[in-house]
Design a protein around this motif. Structure first.
Motif, PDB file in Angstrom:
ATOM      1  N   ARG A 231      33.863  41.071  39.217  1.00  0.00           N
ATOM      2  CA  ARG A 231      33.631  42.312  38.478  1.00  0.00           C
ATOM      3  C   ARG A 231      32.397  42.167  37.591  1.00  0.00           C
ATOM      4  O   ARG A 231      31.537  43.060  37.547  1.00  0.00           O
ATOM      5  N   THR A 234      29.145  42.136  39.734  1.00  0.00           N
ATOM      6  CA  THR A 234      28.745  43.393  40.380  1.00  0.00           C
ATOM      7  C   THR A 234      28.580  44.545  39.395  1.00  0.00           C
ATOM      8  O   THR A 234      27.895  45.530  39.697  1.00  0.00           O
ATOM      9  N   ARG A 238      37.597  47.347  38.101  1.00  0.00           N
ATOM     10  CA  ARG A 238      38.671  46.847  38.953  1.00  0.00           C
ATOM     11  C   ARG A 238      39.063  47.867  40.021  1.00  0.00           C
ATOM     12  O   ARG A 238      39.548  47.506  41.098  1.00  0.00           O
ATOM     13  N   VAL A 241      36.585  46.679  42.570  1.00  0.00           N
ATOM     14  CA  VAL A 241      36.524  45.243  42.847  1.00  0.00           C
ATOM     15  C   VAL A 241      37.748  44.769  43.627  1.00  0.00           C
ATOM     16  O   VAL A 241      37.624  44.015  44.596  1.00  0.00           O
TER      17      VAL A 241
END
Length: 264
Positions: A231, A234, A238, A241
């Motif tokens: 997480r 990127t 969530r 992810v």
């Protein structure tokens, strides 16, 4: 072929005798039909052929056991199964009707999967495949079966919806949910087949170029890594992810061990 006698216990008298012509006659009406068709003295193959004529479709081993070793003549053979030509034609008509109905319910799909057609007919995949081969109305296209005239393509309205959705998808990896794209399941199904759109989860779809970007992001991780570390790497929440990493597990990009993942 086994002989038997029928006794009345009360009077202790033999009232009839005969020989078995069908060990599994089913309904009384079918038993009567079998009795009219079968001459036990005509030979094993005749008995097997007559039994198949009444049953329509049966296992060759079962027919052999019930006829004393006979083999049905003039039937359609598919693996270990024998069918009368009449039953085969009935199944062929049903198969064509099932495919036509599937197109009416799912006009944007290429066709009905052969496995689904087989299950709906209650036949083996081999028999379903033979039905398609013998038909002049339906045809195999990869894993699917369609009518010869069916063409799954985007109409102008669907094309416009797809162009708008594609633009929204391309803005970020934090894509709108599939429901928010306004495409509908049927159009998404077609786009997955025709454009390479990828369904990552029930709620997320990505463009092919975004999938390449996700693969690259996964490959950049230092092992072992957690959902939280991916997480952070990127910048996604969530909501994205977790399904992305679960998709990576299914695709063989990662291996999950407990709460951490390793690159495959």
């Amino acid at each position: 072929g086994d002989r038997f006698i029928l006794r009345e216990a009360g009077r202790r008298q033999v009232v009839a005798g005969g020989s078995v012509i069908d060990p599994a006659p089913g309904s009384p009406s079918r038993a009567m039909a079998t009795a009219r068709l079968i001459d036990p003295l005509a030979g094993r193959d005749h008995v097997a052929t007559a039994l198949l004529g009444v049953r329509g479709r049966d296992d060759l081993g079962r027919l052999a056991a019930h006829s004393g070793g006979g083999h049905p003549q003039g039937s359609v053979m598919v693996g270990d199964t024998a069918l009368t030509h009449e039953r085969f034609d009935e199944l062929l008509s049903r198969a064509e009707a099932i495919v036509t109905e599937h197109h009416e319910q799912h006009p944007l799909r290429r066709g009905i999967p052969l496995a689904t057609l087989s299950a709906t007919l209650g036949t083996s995949p081999e028999l379903a495949e033979l039905l398609v081969e013998r038909s002049d109305q339906i045809v195999r296209s990869g894993p699917d079966v369609s009518t010869r005239r069916h063409r799954s393509s985007l109409d102008p309205e669907a094309q416009l919806r797809w162009e708008k959705a594609r633009a929204r998808l391309g803005e970020s990896l934090a894509v709108p949910s599939a429901n928010e794209l306004g495409l509908g399941d049927e159009l998404i199904h077609l786009l997955i087949r025709e454009t390479g759109l990828v369904r990552v989860s029930d709620t997320l779809v990505y463009l092919p170029e975004q999938i390449e970007q996700l693969q690259q992001l996964v490959g950049e991780m230092t092992e072992p890594f957690t959902v939280a570390s991916f997480r952070d790497h990127t910048g996604l929440s969530r909501k994205y992810v977790v399904p992305i990493l679960e998709w990576a597990d299914r695709e063989g990009l990662t291996i999950r061990r407990g709460d951490v993942r390793h690159l495959r």
